[in-house]
Design a protein around this motif. Sequence first.
Motif, PDB file in Angstrom:
ATOM      1  N   LYS A  53       0.633  -1.091   0.193  1.00  0.00           N
ATOM      2  CA  LYS A  53       0.335   0.227   0.321  1.00  0.00           C
ATOM      3  C   LYS A  53       0.347   1.177  -0.397  1.00  0.00           C
ATOM      4  O   LYS A  53       0.804   2.355  -0.921  1.00  0.00           O
ATOM      5  CB  LYS A  53      -1.123   0.237   1.467  1.00  0.00           C
ATOM      6  N   GLU A  61      -4.030  -0.070  -2.217  1.00  0.00           N
ATOM      7  CA  GLU A  61      -5.194   0.372  -1.312  1.00  0.00           C
ATOM      8  C   GLU A  61      -5.862  -0.413  -1.506  1.00  0.00           C
ATOM      9  O   GLU A  61      -5.787  -0.753  -0.009  1.00  0.00           O
ATOM     10  CB  GLU A  61      -4.961   1.920  -0.988  1.00  0.00           C
ATOM     11  N   TYR A  65      -7.056  -3.283   2.330  1.00  0.00           N
ATOM     12  CA  TYR A  65      -8.178  -2.233   2.955  1.00  0.00           C
ATOM     13  C   TYR A  65      -8.812  -4.117   3.070  1.00  0.00           C
ATOM     14  O   TYR A  65     -10.219  -4.077   3.845  1.00  0.00           O
ATOM     15  CB  TYR A  65      -8.793  -1.448   3.282  1.00  0.00           C
ATOM     16  N   THR A  68      -8.031  -6.081   5.364  1.00  0.00           N
ATOM     17  CA  THR A  68      -7.837  -5.733   6.974  1.00  0.00           C
ATOM     18  C   THR A  68     -10.001  -5.900   7.747  1.00  0.00           C
ATOM     19  O   THR A  68      -9.527  -5.946   8.745  1.00  0.00           O
ATOM     20  CB  THR A  68      -7.670  -3.993   7.230  1.00  0.00           C
ATOM     21  N   ALA A  69     -10.656  -5.818   6.733  1.00  0.00           N
ATOM     22  CA  ALA A  69     -12.020  -5.941   6.966  1.00  0.00           C
ATOM     23  C   ALA A  69     -12.554  -7.511   7.354  1.00  0.00           C
ATOM     24  O   ALA A  69     -13.266  -7.788   7.698  1.00  0.00           O
ATOM     25  CB  ALA A  69     -12.980  -5.654   5.375  1.00  0.00           C
ATOM     26  N   TYR A  74      -9.834  -7.130  11.763  1.00  0.00           N
ATOM     27  CA  TYR A  74     -10.145  -6.029  12.345  1.00  0.00           C
ATOM     28  C   TYR A  74     -10.546  -5.374  13.601  1.00  0.00           C
ATOM     29  O   TYR A  74      -9.085  -4.341  14.514  1.00  0.00           O
ATOM     30  CB  TYR A  74     -10.847  -5.308  11.636  1.00  0.00           C
ATOM     31  N   TYR A  78      -7.707  -2.770  14.915  1.00  0.00           N
ATOM     32  CA  TYR A  78      -8.227  -0.914  15.157  1.00  0.00           C
ATOM     33  C   TYR A  78      -8.317  -1.098  16.179  1.00  0.00           C
ATOM     34  O   TYR A  78      -8.436   0.428  17.004  1.00  0.00           O
ATOM     35  CB  TYR A  78      -9.902  -1.412  14.259  1.00  0.00           C
ATOM     36  N   GLY A 108     -14.888   3.054   5.640  1.00  0.00           N
ATOM     37  CA  GLY A 108     -14.506   1.729   6.196  1.00  0.00           C
ATOM     38  C   GLY A 108     -15.136   0.798   6.501  1.00  0.00           C
ATOM     39  O   GLY A 108     -15.953   0.571   5.907  1.00  0.00           O
ATOM     40  N   ASP A 129     -17.409   3.774   0.041  1.00  0.00           N
ATOM     41  CA  ASP A 129     -16.374   2.906   0.367  1.00  0.00           C
ATOM     42  C   ASP A 129     -15.560   2.463  -0.790  1.00  0.00           C
ATOM     43  O   ASP A 129     -16.584   2.186  -1.233  1.00  0.00           O
ATOM     44  CB  ASP A 129     -15.902   2.287   1.864  1.00  0.00           C
ATOM     45  N   SER A 131     -13.623  -0.238  -0.834  1.00  0.00           N
ATOM     46  CA  SER A 131     -12.634  -1.444  -0.345  1.00  0.00           C
ATOM     47  C   SER A 131     -14.340  -2.417  -0.271  1.00  0.00           C
ATOM     48  O   SER A 131     -14.708  -2.538   0.800  1.00  0.00           O
ATOM     49  CB  SER A 131     -12.111  -1.950   0.748  1.00  0.00           C
ATOM     50  N   SER A 134     -14.798  -4.313   3.278  1.00  0.00           N
ATOM     51  CA  SER A 134     -15.108  -3.475   4.122  1.00  0.00           C
ATOM     52  C   SER A 134     -16.789  -3.171   3.890  1.00  0.00           C
ATOM     53  O   SER A 134     -16.918  -2.871   5.236  1.00  0.00           O
ATOM     54  CB  SER A 134     -14.078  -2.118   4.812  1.00  0.00           C
ATOM     55  N   GLN A 177      -4.835   9.902   1.525  1.00  0.00           N
ATOM     56  CA  GLN A 177      -3.751   8.651   2.522  1.00  0.00           C
ATOM     57  C   GLN A 177      -2.514   8.587   1.777  1.00  0.00           C
ATOM     58  O   GLN A 177      -2.005   7.944   2.770  1.00  0.00           O
ATOM     59  CB  GLN A 177      -4.865   7.426   1.305  1.00  0.00           C
TER      60      GLN A 177
END
Length: 396
Positions: A53, A61, A65, A68-69, A74, A78, A108, A129, A131, A134, A177
Amino acid sequence: MLCSSDEIRTTLREHLAWWGLRHFSSDRDYFAWQRQRLPYEDLKRLAFHAEQKRHGDRHDEIMFYDVTAHPKIYPVLYSQRYEYYEEIGVRMTAHFGQAEDILDFGCGIGVLTVFYARLFPEKNFVGIDRSSASIVVARERADKLGLRNLRFECVDVDVEPLSGSYDLVVATHALVQAEQDRGLPSRNWRTFERAHDPSQQLTFERRTGLAIRLDELCRVLNSSGRMIVSEKTRQLARRVPFQRALANRGLRLVERPAPIRYRTVEEVVDDGPFYVLDRRSEATLDWDEEPEQDQGQHFDPHTVSMSAGAVNAPLYENHWPSAQTTWEQLKDREVIRETTRQAPDGRQVHAERGRSHGQHYLYCANTFDQRQLVIDEEARVTMLDEYYQEITRGLP
Ligand SMILES: C[S@@+](CC[C@H](N)C(=O)[O-])C[C@H]1O[C@@H](n2cnc3c(N)ncnc32)[C@H](O)[C@@H]1O
């Protein structure tokens, strides 16, 4: 209806717990928990996508995401941002006012969007979003609560237009970003001022993706609507072009921008500012393009020897922008040696060894607002000389 920020904070903490987020005050405890929850392979994969990323394009990118979702990832990742959610969530909800239709751009997985919708059932929220993973998580969480005033859409504003019309548009950590982008350099090493150069501004807006995102958000914002944004633009070199991008689109300050500070697992983050804007405000609040007030001490040559601290510490040291004023005010300044170098992209660095009022100094300044002034006695001049050599060796 919750009124006080304490009540909102308490509700937000319950909300974050419902997402599986935990608050840690010790880094050790957090990392022990992280190791328990995430196998090494997952952490390695995460680190790989974070690196992609940093250096890649929009696909890298989006992939980051998406990864990470994952419901396993997450809550752990997070939780590092727990205090960020608290800081932004409480501040944001105090500004919703009479707005009925609210867009959360770059929402997100929707941690904050869902919170807003729970807190204000009479308002309508749309979270956008790019993603898709997400958005799947955001929809699932909203469905679990049976929220009827909230909708999530998967849209990449860089390539598709937004639809609808809103009287409040919010964007947090979604417009700029490119964290590694240093921003706009000052005119030269002597000043913090940035030239008003439209082509430099446009280059910044394009390379960070800000231009297209901000244009889209302005397009769907009602003429009497408000925009609230908070990005990682606290450094002056990023703050100035970001503010100019807002101002160039007719956005005006409704209130003085507030700095944001919170603790993540590994550091204290100075973030924001938090901007509340509209396009009709008669208010005459000026955009501040000066460095922030800092912790640099005033230098007094008569008292400094007595106030000098640790045994090996110099008489005076200032690593803040205020070092420039102190350097400018040095009495009978006599330069012994100096060098100014210019990188191919125009950035400048200046280093200077000099004498003032029987004492010796070393001053460094560059066009990204870094300043350093060290003052010491004649007896310890070698240390300043060595430091000067070290600095100039590393110059372009
Ligand atoms: C750092 S996260 C912030 C999430 C949330 N706003 C918050 O404050 O926690 C940035 C989000 O912006 C989204 N984003 C970035 N550029 C976007 C674009 N052009 N269109 C839609 N979403 C975008 C990313 O996919 C990511 O989910």
